[in-house]
Design a protein around this motif. Sequence first.
Motif, mmCIF file in Angstrom:
data_model
loop_
_atom_site.group_PDB
_atom_site.id
_atom_site.type_symbol
_atom_site.label_atom_id
_atom_site.label_comp_id
_atom_site.label_asym_id
_atom_site.label_seq_id
_atom_site.Cartn_x
_atom_site.Cartn_y
_atom_site.Cartn_z
ATOM 1 N N ARG A 178 0.831 -1.211 0.000
ATOM 2 C CA ARG A 178 0.000 0.000 0.000
ATOM 3 C C ARG A 178 0.862 1.255 0.000
ATOM 4 O O ARG A 178 0.578 2.230 -0.720
ATOM 5 N N LYS A 179 1.931 1.238 0.801
ATOM 6 C CA LYS A 179 2.798 2.408 0.890
ATOM 7 C C LYS A 179 3.501 2.679 -0.433
ATOM 8 O O LYS A 179 3.679 3.833 -0.845
ATOM 9 N N ALA A 180 3.910 1.622 -1.114
ATOM 10 C CA ALA A 180 4.656 1.783 -2.366
ATOM 11 C C ALA A 180 3.768 2.193 -3.533
ATOM 12 O O ALA A 180 4.178 2.978 -4.392
ATOM 13 N N PHE A 181 2.528 1.671 -3.555
ATOM 14 C CA PHE A 181 1.660 1.908 -4.706
ATOM 15 C C PHE A 181 0.547 2.908 -4.430
ATOM 16 O O PHE A 181 -0.168 3.298 -5.359
ATOM 17 N N ALA A 182 0.389 3.321 -3.162
ATOM 18 C CA ALA A 182 -0.654 4.294 -2.791
ATOM 19 C C ALA A 182 -2.014 3.831 -3.291
ATOM 20 O O ALA A 182 -2.476 2.754 -2.951
ATOM 21 N N ASP A 183 -2.648 4.649 -4.134
ATOM 22 C CA ASP A 183 -3.995 4.312 -4.608
ATOM 23 C C ASP A 183 -3.987 3.410 -5.838
ATOM 24 O O ASP A 183 -5.040 2.965 -6.299
ATOM 25 N N GLU A 184 -2.804 3.132 -6.379
ATOM 26 C CA GLU A 184 -2.711 2.282 -7.575
ATOM 27 C C GLU A 184 -2.883 0.825 -7.183
ATOM 28 O O GLU A 184 -2.364 0.369 -6.162
ATOM 29 N N GLN A 185 -3.604 0.073 -7.997
ATOM 30 C CA GLN A 185 -3.824 -1.349 -7.722
ATOM 31 C C GLN A 185 -3.097 -2.192 -8.767
ATOM 32 O O GLN A 185 -3.449 -2.151 -9.950
ATOM 33 N N PRO A 186 -2.082 -2.944 -8.358
ATOM 34 C CA PRO A 186 -1.370 -3.799 -9.327
ATOM 35 C C PRO A 186 -2.307 -4.829 -9.949
ATOM 36 O O PRO A 186 -3.267 -5.282 -9.314
ATOM 37 N N GLU A 187 -2.007 -5.204 -11.190
ATOM 38 C CA GLU A 187 -2.873 -6.152 -11.888
ATOM 39 C C GLU A 187 -2.722 -7.580 -11.369
ATOM 40 O O GLU A 187 -3.696 -8.316 -11.250
#
Length: 503
Positions: A178-187
Amino acid sequence: MVKPAFPTVDHCASIGREKDTVVADLDGTLLRGRSSFPYFALIAFEVGGALRLLLLLVASPLAALLYYFVSESVGIQVLIFATFAGMRVADIESVARAVLPKFYASDLHPESWRVFSACGRRCVLTANPRIMVEGFLKDFLGADMVLGTEIRTYKGRATGFVSPPGVLVGKKKAAALRKAFADEQPEIGLGDRQTDVPFMALCKEGFIVPPKPEVKAVTNDKLPKPIVFHDGRLVQKPTPLLALLTILWIPIGFPLACLRIAAGSLLPMPLVYYAFWALGVRVTVKGTPPPPAKKSTGQTGVLFICSHRTLLDPIFLSTALGRPIPAVTYSVSRLSEVISPIKTVRLNRDRATDAAMIKKLLEEGDLALCPEGTTCREPFLLRFSALFAELTDQLVPVAMVNRMSMFHGTTARGWKGMDPFYFFMNPSPAYEVTFLNKLPIELTCTAGKTGHEVANYIQRTIAATLSYECTNFTRKDKYRALAGNDGTVAEKPKLPANKVMGC
């Protein structure tokens, strides 16, 4: 919380993933093996020696009990403390760069790699210390981001403890994601155990890598960057059993190595072949070597052009011929000079001076030379220097191969004085010396060929004999990759010519 039912990785499509992001665990996911003990053991041995490896081995049962019955995090912390406490951070980084990639690459899971390599953005999320894995993952697998456990340091040394938030397992992996990607959701999320579920649930798709020991690892030729250079003394990945056997063997192997070296140094060369066989050293000779040069007829010596596996190449060449063959060398340790049974002369990297010296030695008789300038362990030949081809047309290529089961007899980072000892510490080391046909006059510089053409032809001939691959890599490339320098050696006081060893 009910465990989500994730499909297995073989159900994950890898076509059209160029714009997708993948987040993968390491042990048991990207790698076939689920245990990180062998990689901690490699660092323990390469940095701390046999005693540190013994400490890790003693601590491993406690680590296993804690890992399986108390907490994954606590078990891993025990391994980290036993391995890293007191080590210089620079030494850990050096081993991670020069030693671990070879072993990691040999255990890459094919299905996980198929998915991981298909994605445009790649992240690895692991409980292993980041300092151990980051070099391999970024340099060889093309990872864009590595999230791992951070170790605590003090004045350039590891304390053995970990920095907050601690070992990345379970919910801590999810928090790091969560900290590394913030609001982005990996596929895509790839994992292999229950503690990977929290971070996999944050991805759009999650896939489990089931434990299948029978799965064959990805071959070296399918990696984006093949392993050409690697360092370290241990030949095999040290499982707990192999680590124990290694520790038990060293008190036996070192005296045996001293005995073998003494036999090679003190006995007449015609007897060395038989002494080696009696002491468990196997020497196989193939091809037909040329007879010694006859000074009475004015015949110049033959220049043996050898592929370079260890500094012992000219010793085993002499053993195969039953007579001592002088060799030219760039640099060897003082200890190797003292125990040398053959005459060698130091090159000083000045082209005119080296050429004059080699010509003078050939007037006295046969000579051995390794034009790669340094050793290579993998099935590759480094670029051949062309200087030798311009000095004589009496050229005999020699393909050298050695086999070691426990220890490597070369190093780029460590003390080279121990190279012959480590080679002879193997239970039954072996050398195969193959004499190829003497180069026809029409293929030498005498017939108008350039030195580079002759050198490249001999390189290709030896490579074809050994089923190796020719490269343009040089000594500088090797040392920059493994030791962080260009391999230049400071000038040392010269010893008498008959007290130098190696090639």
